[in-house]
Each structure stands twice: as C-alpha cells, then as structure tokens.
Design a protein around this motif. Sequence first.
Motif, PDB file in Angstrom:
ATOM      1  N   GLY A   1      31.360 -10.206 -12.221  1.00 58.68           N
ATOM      2  CA  GLY A   1      30.274 -10.890 -11.656  1.00 58.68           C
ATOM      3  C   GLY A   1      30.309 -12.556 -12.023  1.00 58.68           C
ATOM      4  O   GLY A   1      28.997 -12.950 -11.761  1.00 58.68           O
ATOM      5  N   VAL A   2      31.169 -12.851 -12.763  1.00 53.17           N
ATOM      6  CA  VAL A   2      31.147 -14.514 -12.973  1.00 53.17           C
ATOM      7  C   VAL A   2      31.940 -15.341 -11.935  1.00 53.17           C
ATOM      8  O   VAL A   2      32.945 -14.905 -11.693  1.00 53.17           O
ATOM      9  N   SER A   3      31.316 -16.468 -11.324  1.00 50.18           N
ATOM     10  CA  SER A   3      32.180 -17.186 -10.539  1.00 50.18           C
ATOM     11  C   SER A   3      33.132 -17.946 -11.122  1.00 50.18           C
ATOM     12  O   SER A   3      33.101 -18.289 -12.178  1.00 50.18           O
ATOM     13  N   GLY A   4      34.115 -18.145 -10.563  1.00 52.90           N
ATOM     14  CA  GLY A   4      35.446 -18.602 -11.235  1.00 52.90           C
ATOM     15  C   GLY A   4      36.004 -17.926 -12.147  1.00 52.90           C
ATOM     16  O   GLY A   4      36.520 -18.372 -13.184  1.00 52.90           O
ATOM     17  N   SER A   5      36.082 -16.522 -11.971  1.00 46.31           N
ATOM     18  CA  SER A   5      36.489 -15.512 -13.091  1.00 46.31           C
ATOM     19  C   SER A   5      37.950 -15.816 -13.259  1.00 46.31           C
ATOM     20  O   SER A   5      38.512 -15.492 -14.308  1.00 46.31           O
ATOM     21  N   ARG A   6      38.585 -16.122 -12.157  1.00 47.98           N
ATOM     22  CA  ARG A   6      40.029 -16.080 -12.250  1.00 47.98           C
ATOM     23  C   ARG A   6      40.434 -17.200 -13.344  1.00 47.98           C
ATOM     24  O   ARG A   6      41.414 -16.919 -13.881  1.00 47.98           O
ATOM     25  N   LYS A   7      39.936 -18.259 -13.183  1.00 45.71           N
ATOM     26  CA  LYS A   7      40.102 -19.328 -13.951  1.00 45.71           C
ATOM     27  C   LYS A   7      39.573 -19.202 -15.222  1.00 45.71           C
ATOM     28  O   LYS A   7      40.307 -19.525 -16.357  1.00 45.71           O
ATOM     29  N   LEU A   8      38.613 -18.594 -15.684  1.00 45.35           N
ATOM     30  CA  LEU A   8      38.039 -18.061 -16.805  1.00 45.35           C
ATOM     31  C   LEU A   8      38.833 -17.305 -17.478  1.00 45.35           C
ATOM     32  O   LEU A   8      39.175 -17.313 -18.701  1.00 45.35           O
TER      33      LEU A   8
ATOM     34  N   VAL B   1      41.761 -18.994 -19.252  1.00 47.99           N
ATOM     35  CA  VAL B   1      41.126 -19.643 -20.444  1.00 47.99           C
ATOM     36  C   VAL B   1      41.009 -18.494 -21.608  1.00 47.99           C
ATOM     37  O   VAL B   1      41.337 -18.846 -22.797  1.00 47.99           O
ATOM     38  N   LEU B   2      40.228 -17.582 -21.251  1.00 49.37           N
ATOM     39  CA  LEU B   2      39.949 -16.441 -22.102  1.00 49.37           C
ATOM     40  C   LEU B   2      41.002 -15.859 -22.810  1.00 49.37           C
ATOM     41  O   LEU B   2      41.302 -15.649 -24.010  1.00 49.37           O
ATOM     42  N   ALA B   3      42.227 -15.659 -22.065  1.00 56.39           N
ATOM     43  CA  ALA B   3      43.408 -15.001 -22.410  1.00 56.39           C
ATOM     44  C   ALA B   3      44.335 -16.118 -23.557  1.00 56.39           C
ATOM     45  O   ALA B   3      45.160 -15.845 -24.322  1.00 56.39           O
ATOM     46  N   ARG B   4      43.828 -17.264 -23.377  1.00 58.80           N
ATOM     47  CA  ARG B   4      44.533 -18.428 -24.256  1.00 58.80           C
ATOM     48  C   ARG B   4      43.511 -19.077 -25.589  1.00 58.80           C
ATOM     49  O   ARG B   4      44.064 -19.979 -26.058  1.00 58.80           O
ATOM     50  N   LEU B   5      42.473 -18.381 -25.819  1.00 58.04           N
ATOM     51  CA  LEU B   5      41.914 -18.624 -26.794  1.00 58.04           C
ATOM     52  C   LEU B   5      42.760 -18.439 -28.207  1.00 58.04           C
ATOM     53  O   LEU B   5      43.313 -17.590 -28.280  1.00 58.04           O
ATOM     54  N   GLU B   6      42.357 -19.605 -28.853  1.00 57.55           N
ATOM     55  CA  GLU B   6      42.936 -19.146 -30.343  1.00 57.55           C
ATOM     56  C   GLU B   6      42.373 -17.889 -31.081  1.00 57.55           C
ATOM     57  O   GLU B   6      41.172 -17.444 -30.582  1.00 57.55           O
ATOM     58  N   SER B   7      43.162 -17.103 -31.844  1.00 59.42           N
ATOM     59  CA  SER B   7      42.747 -15.924 -32.320  1.00 59.42           C
ATOM     60  C   SER B   7      41.431 -16.236 -33.231  1.00 59.42           C
ATOM     61  O   SER B   7      41.002 -15.114 -33.587  1.00 59.42           O
ATOM     62  N   LYS B   8      41.148 -17.088 -33.795  1.00 56.96           N
ATOM     63  CA  LYS B   8      39.985 -17.245 -34.903  1.00 56.96           C
ATOM     64  C   LYS B   8      39.047 -18.507 -34.048  1.00 56.96           C
ATOM     65  O   LYS B   8      39.760 -19.473 -34.008  1.00 56.96           O
ATOM     66  N   GLN B   9      37.780 -18.305 -34.543  1.00 61.92           N
ATOM     67  CA  GLN B   9      36.921 -19.381 -34.357  1.00 61.92           C
ATOM     68  C   GLN B   9      36.893 -20.109 -33.000  1.00 61.92           C
ATOM     69  O   GLN B   9      36.429 -21.120 -33.020  1.00 61.92           O
TER      70      GLN B   9
ATOM     71  N   PRO C   1      30.666 -22.962 -17.978  1.00 59.75           N
ATOM     72  CA  PRO C   1      31.281 -22.234 -18.908  1.00 59.75           C
ATOM     73  C   PRO C   1      31.999 -23.355 -19.628  1.00 59.75           C
ATOM     74  O   PRO C   1      32.331 -24.371 -19.453  1.00 59.75           O
ATOM     75  N   VAL C   2      31.956 -23.005 -21.116  1.00 62.03           N
ATOM     76  CA  VAL C   2      32.596 -23.878 -21.962  1.00 62.03           C
ATOM     77  C   VAL C   2      33.384 -23.277 -22.979  1.00 62.03           C
ATOM     78  O   VAL C   2      32.980 -22.141 -23.643  1.00 62.03           O
ATOM     79  N   VAL C   3      34.711 -23.678 -23.492  1.00 61.02           N
ATOM     80  CA  VAL C   3      35.396 -23.201 -24.564  1.00 61.02           C
ATOM     81  C   VAL C   3      34.807 -24.178 -25.848  1.00 61.02           C
ATOM     82  O   VAL C   3      34.899 -25.260 -25.759  1.00 61.02           O
ATOM     83  N   PHE C   4      34.696 -23.535 -26.770  1.00 61.65           N
ATOM     84  CA  PHE C   4      34.285 -24.402 -28.069  1.00 61.65           C
ATOM     85  C   PHE C   4      34.866 -23.834 -29.297  1.00 61.65           C
ATOM     86  O   PHE C   4      35.213 -22.622 -29.545  1.00 61.65           O
ATOM     87  N   GLN C   5      34.879 -24.530 -30.571  1.00 59.17           N
ATOM     88  CA  GLN C   5      35.312 -24.342 -31.794  1.00 59.17           C
ATOM     89  C   GLN C   5      34.330 -24.065 -32.402  1.00 59.17           C
ATOM     90  O   GLN C   5      33.212 -24.702 -32.673  1.00 59.17           O
ATOM     91  N   THR C   6      34.023 -22.775 -32.977  1.00 56.08           N
ATOM     92  CA  THR C   6      32.743 -22.557 -33.651  1.00 56.08           C
ATOM     93  C   THR C   6      32.422 -23.432 -34.594  1.00 56.08           C
ATOM     94  O   THR C   6      33.269 -23.764 -35.354  1.00 56.08           O
TER      95      THR C   6
END
Lengths: 543, 199
Positions: free
Chosen positions: A471-478, A481-489, A501-506
Amino acid sequence: MNVHRLGMVVGGSLTEGVEVKLDPEASVEDVRAGSFVSIQGERMRFFGVVTDVVLDATDRALRSTPPDVSNPFIARVVSGGAAYGALKVEPMLTIGGGSAVLGVDGPSPAKTIPAHFSPASAATEADIETVFGEPSERNFWIGNPMDMEAKLCIDVEELVKRSNGVFGKTGSGKTFLTRLLLVGIVQGRKASNLVFDMESEYGWMGYSEGGSEVKGLKQLFTSQVALFSLDETSSKRRGINPDYVVRIGYEEVEPEDVGMLRETLGLSEVAADAAFSLQREYGKKWLGRFLALSGRDEVGETAARMNVNQSALITLQNRLRRLARLDFMDKSESHDSVNRIIEYLDRGMHVVLEFGRHGSNLAAYILVANLLTRRIYGRYVDRKERSLGDPAQEPRPLVITIEEAHKFLTPSVASQTTFGAIAREMRKYNVTLLVVDQRPSGIDDEVMSQLGTKITCLLDNDKDIDAVLTGVSGSRKLRTVLARLESKQQALAFGHALPMPVVFQTRDYGSAESYRDLGWRNAVDLKAQVEDDLEDLFGPSAS
Amino acid sequence: MTMAEDARVGEVVEAATSGFVAQCSRLYEAPPLGALVRCGPSASAVYGVVAEVETRSLDPGRRPMAVGREGDTDDDVYRRNPQISRLLSTEITAVTVAHDGDGGRLLRYLPPSPPRIHAFVSLCSGGELRRLSDSLDFLRGVLSAHVTSPDDVAAAFLRQAAAVHEDPEAFLVAAGRELAALLSSEIPRLNSLLKRLSP
C-alpha cells in the motif's frame, strides 16, 4: 552555501523519474542510489532521490570499440564526455516558487517535473532542513541521510498521532532505533510512553551489539521515567530499584487473554473457548476457582455441567497452571498495577515495564501486555468519551510499545484483541501503538495498513518486505532500497511523520557525546548548570 | 602595429573565404603547422590556422635538381649555389577559423569576404591565441577542411594553444571533450587524434 553541482536534466517523466546527465567533473561513483538531489526548475525547486545510476555513451560505437583508456589523458577526455554517467532521479517534493520564497511555503508532493536542462545538484544540509525540519522539540533528530552530515528529523507530534512500526531482522538495530524513538517521544512532551520491555533493555540499561552498556530511558530522563518491574529479583540483581513491582491477580485475567495465548500455549480453539464458559460459570473469580479444581473427576464434572470437552478442559487447566506458577501471579486479590501505571502516565511520566527473567517466557509477556493494555485502553476510552463533554478531561496521548508484535497481531487474533483495536482505531482514543517486530509478515494486513509511519531496518525475507511495503506508493523502488540497506544502523523510514521516504544512518547512541546531545548531564555538568542557574536567579555570588 | 610588423611572415597570394595561401617573406621561415596567423587590416582581420607548409620551385614548370656533391653538408649546397634561394619559395596554406567583426568582436566563423591578395600575414601573439581558443566552436571547420591531414592540424593547433593557457592540461581535456563530441561516430579517428594531443 556550498552547492555541489551534479549535472542537468535531459529527459524523463513523472512516473519514471527524470534523467540527469552528469557533468564530466562528477563521477558516477560519487553518487549513490538513495541520496538526495535538488533540482532548480524554472519556477520551483524539486527535491528528489537518486533511484538509479546509469552509464551511457553518445554513440553506440563507443561500446563496440572502446577508446584506448590505457592513456590517462584519453581516459579523462572520454569519460564524462562521449561516455557519461547519468542518474535517474525520482522527484518527490517541490519547494517554494523560487529561491526568493524558499521555505515560506513548505514542501509539497511533486506533481510535475523540472524543465529540460534544469541544473541538478547534491542536496545541501539546508535543503534537508527545509524538507525535514530543524531539530526542535517537535522534530526529533533521528539520524543522518546517507553520505551526509545533515540532521534528519522526524516529526514526533505527527508520529504519536498514529500507530507506528519498527521492523528489521535480529541484530539490524531495531532496539536502538526504538530506543531513539522513545527518547524522541519523551523529548517531544506531547505523549507518554508505556513500554512493555521484554528484554529489559529500554528502562535502565541495554547492551550494544559489541556488548558495551548503553543507558536506558530512566538513566537519561530520571525524573520523567518510572521503572516498573515484573521481576523484582532480577531488577535488584541488576542494581535497579524499580518504582513499582507489578503483580497480577487471578481476577484480572480474562478469557480474552487466554484466547490470545492460544498459539503460545498450544491450546486448541475448543480449549481456549472453554475459558469463556468458565467465566460464565464462575464469574469474575473463574481462574482461581478453575485452578482449584483438583483431580480428573472434578474437572470432568465441571466439563459435563458446562457441556465442554473434558480433555480440552484438562489441557486448559494444565496450561493455565503453568501460567499461574509465574511468580508475579497472585491468587489472593486483584492489584492496582493498572491504576499505578495510569497515575504515572497522568503526571506526564513515561512508564517502562521490565519483564526481567519473564522476558524469555513469551506467554508471560503476552499475558501481561495484553491484560494491562486492555484495562488501560478501557480507561482511556472511558475518559476520552467523558472529555467530549469536558475537554479538560482529555487524556494525554499514550504510545504503547510492544515487541514481538506479530504474536499480538496475527490475522487470527488481531480482530479480537485490544492491540488490534488500538491499531485500527488509531488516535480516536488517544492511544497508539509502537509495534516492534522482526516478522512483519506475521502481522494482520489490516493492522499493517493502518500504521502511520514505518521505519524498517534490513529485512531479507520477501514476505516481510512485501508486508512492510504494502500500500505504499513507489513500493517497487523502495523495495530495491530496502533490500540494499546495510545490515546495521541503517533504516528506511516512510509514512506520516516524514514528508518523503528516506534512508538514514541511525543517530549515534551510546557514546558520552550522544547522551549529551540527548540532553543528559553528568554530575559535573549538572553542577555547573545549577551554579549557572543560581547565578541567573540571584546574581553573582559574593564568594 | 609594431608587434604585428615584427611578426610578419608573408603575403597572401591566393584567397578564398574558407582559407588562403601566403608566400613567406623568407625561404623556410614559415610559421609552424597549426600556428594561428592573421591577415588584413586590424579592424577586419581574418584569422587562419596554418594547415600546410610547402616549399617548391617558383616556376611550377621547373623542378629543382639535385646539386649536392659528396661530402657536402646541406648548408654547403646553398652556399655554393646562392641562386637556389631565389628560385624557391615557401608557402603556407591557412584554414580560416575566425574574423574580427564590428566593434572588435571576434567571430569564430568564416568572414563575409576573403582577405585581399598581397595582404600581409602575421603570426598571432600568445594573447590572441588564448583569446581565440577560449572557445573552440571552430574546431569542426578545421576537422573538415580540405587539407592533407586536418587531424594533425587540429592537434598541432591545440598543443600550441594549450601552451598559452594557464592550465594546459585542463585546456587539453576540455578540447578533447569537444573533439569527442564532434567525432563521436568516428571512434578510431578520435582515438588517434587524442593520442596526438596527449601531453
């Protein structure tokens, strides 16, 4: 303002994103998918995200007969010229009507794209601030955008209006992220927290992945956080003096709680439903009286009288006995844990309930969390309704944090439990959930779709990723991104509390500096501050 | 004009809008291949890039004959036969790349009319070369000129231009990119041209 120009818009569409041809000076390797780009259009500024990085050439012949790049000069000439890099940029927001009025009218979703040959540059810290807001009581600094120093903020006021989710597989930084969000809510002063702290890592102290200790909420905000414990022994052993020790009376347990525990206790549907019959039979004290039945005969008799399956009743009794043996259960009387919790919450404090040793017992966690939440929620509904007549009685918004949320919100029970109701009814009664889970696919779809803001660390199970992005727009692109997140933080955040939507370093949590940033003062600083305050109040001291 | 007079190298003997041929004032003292030369009055000067340097007999019907003896050096031949210098001439062919327009603006395209015959040709100063090469719009004309090796002309010109720019390497890279855009469909040609430019 130091603007790092990347290139110019050469084509694209609103649905596919615009194409930016990189300037010869800008290397493709300096630009990463997920980073922010600001494009100055003719009348407004666009703010977008790099979704793809492309290598292209002005002529196809260049692919079949590549130039002699062993000569560094030729390599320099050809790269960026005949052979160039390009970016796919998804325009997400438009800002203002031009640089003069920038920031006056806030960012709004992009409904068009920048004109041909508009210059594109890497987003600056000022851009990030314009889009996500400056750190303040309302905007909590949660991390940094990728490859940037800028402070990325999340709107806490919007956050607490709806139920939210934090997802990610084990070890991806869920707990740290949740702890940060809780701190944000504490600092935002708009809502109270009630945390069912399964692993006892939010209240007093937690551990980082490396094993070093990190401070919990109580240490950072001593006067604003009350530490409740379900396991006094464990608390004492860890050198903590809880504000209140929670006990659960038999009478407080209701058949609904048993229904919730069905899966965890391995009960059949028939057995779980028998609890309702027992309640009809014995009334409020059903659990005590049921457990008091001894021997097959007595149980059998009861079963016959109530017209339920005898073996189901025996199983139920066995399993409930197991629960009753937990040392926080008290058969004698009902306790006022709920009142105490509400009392603290009313005073604007935050309550963390540590489970101690019981944290490893999922049945205990579910029982207590469900039981307390149901009753607290009941109170809130009551007060909220009364507040319709008298606004002064409006209860302070409450955010309930639960871990292993899929146990409470599976499709089979979500429609019946309080948690399901809270997630669905959202802010109507001023109670929302902060759902922390590693298996979002186990959570009821309807609940997932109602979550306002989702923050997710790395997930690698397809079903889980689907569940989060439904149900999120642009989910294909997200998804990429989601699958490429680093494994930590690293986390992907999207939803109500963020403009895009934003990718961030905790944000860093655990170093002395990070505590100071979060408002914690050590003894020396505190003393200095007190002296400063005294001086402000009474003027410089004579000595 | 003293500067220009000092740098005078020859006189136009053939002229067209696209280029001109000049006979050099002195035998063998032609500007180098790729050099920027100017001819005509200062207000409407025409600029050309030397695309060919040729030395031959003044009389097209008479071909020079070998006259050297055993043990001679090259110079010995000329010393013994002083008439040779009078019978030969050095000529340059220049490709027109720009001209001065109204108000002293430098226009990097062909002039409306060619320079006059007997117009004096001078070698441009470093300043003029830098000014012209600030923009390389005219390179396409050089590359498509009807001369024996337009690529060598372009390469020689760019090497000389680079030397008068503050950052020669950056200039060459920018020029190389210009070439790459012009020759995007002729990668082997581009390759060999770039190799000639490579510092």
